[in-house]
Design an enzyme around this catalytic site. Structure first.
Site, mmCIF file in Angstrom:
data_model
loop_
_atom_site.group_PDB
_atom_site.id
_atom_site.type_symbol
_atom_site.label_atom_id
_atom_site.label_comp_id
_atom_site.label_asym_id
_atom_site.label_seq_id
_atom_site.Cartn_x
_atom_site.Cartn_y
_atom_site.Cartn_z
ATOM 1 N N ASP A 139 0.867 -1.192 0.000
ATOM 2 C CA ASP A 139 0.000 0.000 0.000
ATOM 3 C C ASP A 139 0.901 1.238 0.000
ATOM 4 O O ASP A 139 2.020 1.161 -0.497
ATOM 5 C CB ASP A 139 -0.970 -0.057 1.192
ATOM 6 C CG ASP A 139 -2.246 0.721 0.922
ATOM 7 O OD1 ASP A 139 -2.154 1.940 0.703
ATOM 8 O OD2 ASP A 139 -3.342 0.130 0.903
ATOM 9 N N HIS A 162 2.249 2.110 -3.116
ATOM 10 C CA HIS A 162 1.280 2.995 -3.757
ATOM 11 C C HIS A 162 1.698 4.461 -3.690
ATOM 12 O O HIS A 162 0.896 5.345 -3.900
ATOM 13 C CB HIS A 162 -0.113 2.808 -3.147
ATOM 14 C CG HIS A 162 -0.685 1.443 -3.398
ATOM 15 N ND1 HIS A 162 -1.956 1.075 -3.036
ATOM 16 C CD2 HIS A 162 -0.141 0.334 -3.978
ATOM 17 C CE1 HIS A 162 -2.172 -0.184 -3.382
ATOM 18 N NE2 HIS A 162 -1.078 -0.653 -3.949
#
Ligand SMILES: *[C@@H]1O[C@H](CO)[C@@H](O)[C@H](O)[C@H]1NC(C)=O
Ligand SMILES: *[C@@H]1O[C@H](CO)[C@@H](O)[C@H](O)[C@H]1NC(C)=O
Ligand SMILES: *[C@@H]1O[C@H](CO)[C@@H](O)[C@H](O)[C@H]1NC(C)=O
Length: 316
Positions: A139, A162
């Site tokens: 993430d 991310h």
């Protein structure tokens, strides 16, 4: 005279979490976190040991996955000095409500496909320095959310992951505020996003006074992205209110983009993004073609020499 207590935790060797979720002793079966410090003034956690959350058995579960490590409502906190966090069931390091915080020389390592395993999650912190760290997760490498201000990130390598994200902000109508954030001298390697700001429709508050500079991308899917329509589930409606995005500068953002659209500035009609500055950007696609951009409801200026040229901004 004020005496400040100083707590020092040195971690050497491996600290490992129980492997099977059923071996975790959790209150009413709800596991919020593994290691937690709360309300400490003067806390240092360092050492070249490894804090291993052994998350593999958790990652397929949707609910109640624990954060590996959290420090909350504390003051004067130092974290790092060669420490490694690995494979958390959920977020690796949550820093919540801290005044004066430095994170330096930290390694975070989890697979690209481990869900919600943010590297460092900063919420409601002020006066924060994060530097010289290497973060690869499933993430956000770093997420900076509501109530955070004066956050300086530098010399970070992010990927997989991310990106370094401001937000998400404004979920469920929340009034979220983030300001004075600087991200510089950092590298994205095979990350899904680079410099990212994400807000939900229907929120309030702002993300402002933000600067991303001297950043190199290697095969980043979205090197620069503002998404004011962020939505991590299927159905999200466009709403009248939005988190205001104002005064964001991107300077010397370089390297390669996996997608042809290297720059996405996607803002809402009712709350356009304002004072967005792009300066001396040079991005081409990973396969060495021209990259493009997409702008919606953005006001600001493009200065210096930008590749691609952003004709949605005023050229100065
Ligand atoms: C980071 O930590 C390692 C291991 O403790 C140490 O050898 C190294 O000097 C540190 N680097 C910095 C920049 O602090
Ligand atoms: C815009 O943001 C930068 C970076 O945080 C800050 O130094 C500057 O003062 C801000 N400009 C305005 C007009 O607030
Ligand atoms: C911008 O946001 C709109 C609304 O959610 C979406 O339909 C569109 O695909 C977005 N554009 C990009 C380039 O992400």
């Amino acid at each position: 005279m004020i005496l400040e207590l100083l707590f020092l935790l040195q971690v050497y060797g491996n600290l490992v979490a129980p492997y099977h979720p059923s071996d975790w002793k959790c209150k009413h079966n709800i596991c919020r976190r593994w290691i937690h410090f709360h309300g400490v003034t003067g806390l240092t956690v360092r050492g070249h040991g490894r804090i291993d959350g052994r998350g593999h058995r958790w990652w397929h579960r949707k609910k109640h996955r624990p954060t590996a490590f959290e420090i909350s409502y504390s003051h004067n906190v130092h974290l790092g000095g060669g420490l490694t966090f690995k494979d958390s069931p959920r977020m690796h390091v949550v820093l919540n409500g801290i005044r004066t915080l430095s994170v330096s020389n930290l390694t975070i390592d989890a697979p690209e496909l481990s869900p919600n395993t943010d590297g460092i999650h900063v919420t409601a912190c002020t006066n924060v320095v994060i530097d010289h760290s290497q973060i690869g997760t499933g993430d956000d490498c770093i997420s900076i959310v509501d109530g955070s201000s004066f956050v300086t990130v530098s010399n970070v390598v992010c990927g997989p992951g991310h990106g370094i994200s401001i937000g998400s902000l404004g979920k469920n109508g929340a009034d979220d505020k983030v300001e004075y954030v600087s991200v510089s001298d950092s590298v994205f390697v095979g990350a899904k996003n680079g410099a990212r700001i994400k807000t939900w429709q229907g929120g309030r508050g702002y993300a402002r006074h933000i600067i991303f500079e001297r950043i190199v991308n290697h095969d980043t899917t979205n090197p620069i992205i503002i998404d004011q329509f962020y939505c991590d589930h299927q159905q999200c409606k466009t709403k009248k209110s939005a988190v205001q995005i104002n005064n964001v500068t991107y300077r010397q953002i370089l390297g390669t983009s996996r997608k042809k659209t290297a720059v996405v500035l996607n803002c809402s009609k009712t709350f356009p993004c304002t004072d967005i500055v792009v300066e001396d950007m040079h991005i081409r696609t990973t396969d060495d073609n021209d990259a493009t951009y997409e702008c919606k409801n953005v006001l600001g200026k493009a200065q210096g020499k930008n590749v691609p040229r952003l004709s949605c901004l005023d050229l100065v």
